[in-house]
Enzyme design. Structure first.
Site, PDB file in Angstrom:
ATOM      1  N   GLN A  84     -20.755  -0.561 -25.806  1.00  0.00           N
ATOM      2  CA  GLN A  84     -21.038  -1.041 -27.227  1.00  0.00           C
ATOM      3  C   GLN A  84     -21.517  -2.200 -27.037  1.00  0.00           C
ATOM      4  OE1 GLN A  84     -16.638  -1.731 -27.896  1.00  0.00           O
ATOM      5  NE2 GLN A  84     -16.058   0.642 -27.726  1.00  0.00           N
ATOM      6  N   GLU A 126     -15.195   7.022 -14.110  1.00  0.00           N
ATOM      7  CA  GLU A 126     -14.641   6.813 -12.989  1.00  0.00           C
ATOM      8  C   GLU A 126     -13.424   7.364 -12.740  1.00  0.00           C
ATOM      9  OE1 GLU A 126     -13.526   3.285 -15.718  1.00  0.00           O
ATOM     10  OE2 GLU A 126     -15.054   4.540 -15.413  1.00  0.00           O
ATOM     11  N   HIS A 131     -14.663   6.886 -19.581  1.00  0.00           N
ATOM     12  CA  HIS A 131     -14.613   6.346 -18.332  1.00  0.00           C
ATOM     13  C   HIS A 131     -14.864   7.037 -17.087  1.00  0.00           C
ATOM     14  CE1 HIS A 131     -12.867   2.221 -19.803  1.00  0.00           C
ATOM     15  NE2 HIS A 131     -12.647   3.075 -20.578  1.00  0.00           N
ATOM     16  N   CYS A 164     -17.737   2.017 -21.727  1.00  0.00           N
ATOM     17  CA  CYS A 164     -17.007   1.809 -22.596  1.00  0.00           C
ATOM     18  C   CYS A 164     -17.225   0.609 -23.219  1.00  0.00           C
ATOM     19  CB  CYS A 164     -15.378   1.697 -22.312  1.00  0.00           C
ATOM     20  SG  CYS A 164     -13.969   1.752 -23.355  1.00  0.00           S
ATOM     21  N   GLY A 192       0.704  -0.993   0.149  1.00  0.00           N
ATOM     22  CA  GLY A 192       0.111  -0.103  -0.009  1.00  0.00           C
ATOM     23  C   GLY A 192       0.829   1.232  -0.037  1.00  0.00           C
TER      24      GLY A 192
END
EC number: 6.3.4.2
Length: 550
Positions: free
Chosen positions: A387, A520, A518, A383, A16
């Protein structure tokens, strides 16, 4: 002058470092400092763009279109600075740059060596990345060095960091070392020896850490910290216990409570105002005290490694924070749907199909999309997910039997999704591609602003336009759009220059949206994201329709 904090890792990878670096940056930013972050990756790939998600996890795309390490996603989620191409570089990029200079004759006939040429290039890249933020007025640049101390691949980066620290002088650089303190169940105790050896290895290189972040599955007792301090020659108050928590957004407070930011500021000769972590406290409070709960089914083919969808998972968590909802994500293998059918989807409050590449598992995703469309379940396709939604609609609503993408079936009778052969990039340069183009660095990438069709669900979410990041080669084929629209599909956003479809929706469905970009990548815990918040609210409404007592 910019000061530097180098974050290294020892014993094992995946401890991390990225979260630790981002958390420290968040604390320093809360103290009024102008902070940026850099990630140095020791692999020889030029970038992670062509690496398997099982090998590398998610590829994070920056605003300027760079394919980078997923840690840059953590950086953007923890601080306000936007990452760019210069914030992540690899051994491959360093050697590529040095070899170009050698071919040009920049080294005037000298023998090109790791020291000084490679290490000097690394230092130049680090300085360039630090200067790219805050109009060149960055106070602190936190540099995460990938890999593990002791690995041969990381040595040039560590040597470059040592040289930078020496060259810049006192109070110009600090070193934070993240290490593992494993719990041995058979012995019933934590073992500090791996950490001792890791620090010794670091000191052999000439780097003396100012702070040790000791990772464990539990709090490390003071007597164990004292042992680490004595054998590592690090002051006791700089031996920091970093234990497992249920949310990464608790880490800034954990580090601050143990004085990590004070240790770093003292090493750098900085006296900024006190930290204000109230925003992080509020986020954690919202996470721990939700008023609702929803279950989202994420249908993909990389579900065995959820790091492949890291930004997406975090975006759903952010939406939960901003809707006071606990978002439970169920990762569903699309090949499992192909084998067992859609019965396993019936308990879900919403369905999401993320981005991806390749034919494997696509029919399972299409089956999940059809289930969502026919049963009024909120659906978000990102994405590839957009499609495939178009392919499903073309096959089962628009009467285009055999509709497919040329990515999966080059000879499909109805190629409703096809390769983008020409488009304009952010600088206005026309890019051209064909099926024989290299895979690396050849996608449509980066942020682009597009107008939104009035009166659509997309407009109610985003407003009049949308500015999101892309990473794809294939697009909805405009030749088929009139037939799709005649059957009830709405293209709610298009690119302003090439007229490429960017968003689609189904007006006769409670909530059905596909996006070619995208979203996010731009979601943060501070602000959330309008698309994901709308999606979670739709999931809550779906749950209430199915079970009014929920």
């Amino acid at each position: 002058m910019t000061k530097y904090v180098f974050v290294t890792g020892g014993v094992v990878s995946s401890l991390g470092k990225g979260i630790a670096a981002a958390s420290l940056a968040a604390i320093l930013e809360s103290r009024g400092l102008q902070v940026t972050l850099l990630k140095l990756d020791p692999y020889i790939n030029v970038d992670p763009g062509t690496m398997s998600p099982f090998q590398h996890g998610e590829v994070f795309v920056t605003e300027d279109g760079a394919e980078t390490d997923l840690d840059l996603g953590h950086y953007e989620r923890f601080i306000s600075t936007k990452m760019r191409r210069v914030n992540n570089f690899t051994t491959g990029q360093i050697y590529e740059s040095v070899l170009r200079k050698e071919r040009r004759g920049d080294y005037l006939g000298k023998t090109v060596q790791v020291i000084p040429h490679i290490t000097n290039e690394i230092q130049d890249f680090v300085a360039r990345g630090a200067d790219s933020a805050w109009q060149g007025n960055t106070d602190v640049a936190i540099v995460e060095i990938g890999g593990t101390v002791g690995d041969i691949e990381s040595l040039p980066f560590l040597e470059a960091a040592r040289q930078m620290s020496l060259r810049m002088g006192r109070n110009s650089a600090a070193f934070v070392h993240l290490t593992l303190v494993p719990y041995i169940a058979s012995a019933g105790e934590l073992k500090t020896k791996p950490t001792q050896h890791s620090v010794q290895k670091l000191r052999e290189i000439g780097i003396y850490p100012n702070a040790l972040l000791c990772r464990a599955d539990r709090r490390i007792p003071d007597d164990e910290r004292a042992k680490i301090s004595m054998f590592s020659n690090v002051p006791l108050d700089a031996v920091i216990s970093v234990w497992d928590v249920d949310s990464i957004y608790k880490i800034p407070a954990m580090l601050h409570q143990q004085g990590v930011d004070n240790i770093v500021c003292e090493a750098l000769g900085l006296t900024p105002p006190p930290a204000d972590l109230s925003m992080w406290d509020n986020l954690v409070d919202a996470l721990e005290h939700p008023q609702h709960e929803v279950t989202i089914g994420m249908v993909g083919k990389y579900v065995d490694l959820t790091e492949s969808y890291k930004s997406l998972s975090e975006a759903l968590v952010h939406a939960g924070i901003h809707t006071r909802s606990k978002v439970k994500i169920e990762y569903i293998d699309s090949e499992d749907i192909e084998a067992r059918g859609t019965e396993q989807l019936k308990h879900l409050d919403a369905i999401l199909v993320p981005g991806g590449f390749g034919k494997r598992g696509t029919e399972g995703k299409i089956a999940a999309i059809r289930y969502a469309r026919e049963n009024g379940v909120p659906y978000l396709g990102i994405c590839l997910g957009m499609q495939l939604a178009v392919i499903e609609f073309a096959r089962h609503v628009a009467g285009l039997g055999g509709a497919n993408s040329t990515e999966f079936d080059p000879s499909a009778p109805h190629p409703v999704v096809a390769l983008i052969t020409e488009w304009m990039d952010r600088e206005g340069k026309v890019e051209k591609r064909d099926t024989n183009s290299d895979l690396g660095g050849t996608m449509r990438k980066g942020a682009q602003r597009c107008p939104i069709k009035p009166g659509t669900l997309a407009q109610s979410i985003y407003g009049d336009d949308v500015n999101e990041r892309h990473r794809h080669r294939y697009e909805v084929n405009n030749v088929y759009v009139p037939r799709l629209e005649a059957a009830g599909l709405v293209i709610s956003a298009r690119t302003p220059t090439e007229n490429l479809p960017e968003m689609m929706e189904l007006p006769n469905h409670p909530w059905f949206v596909g996006v070619q970009f995208h979203p996010e990548f731009t979601s943060t815990p501070r602000d959330g994201h309008p698309l994901f918040s709308s999606y979670i609210r739709a999931a809550l409404e779906s749950k209430n329709r199915r079970d009014p007592q929920a």
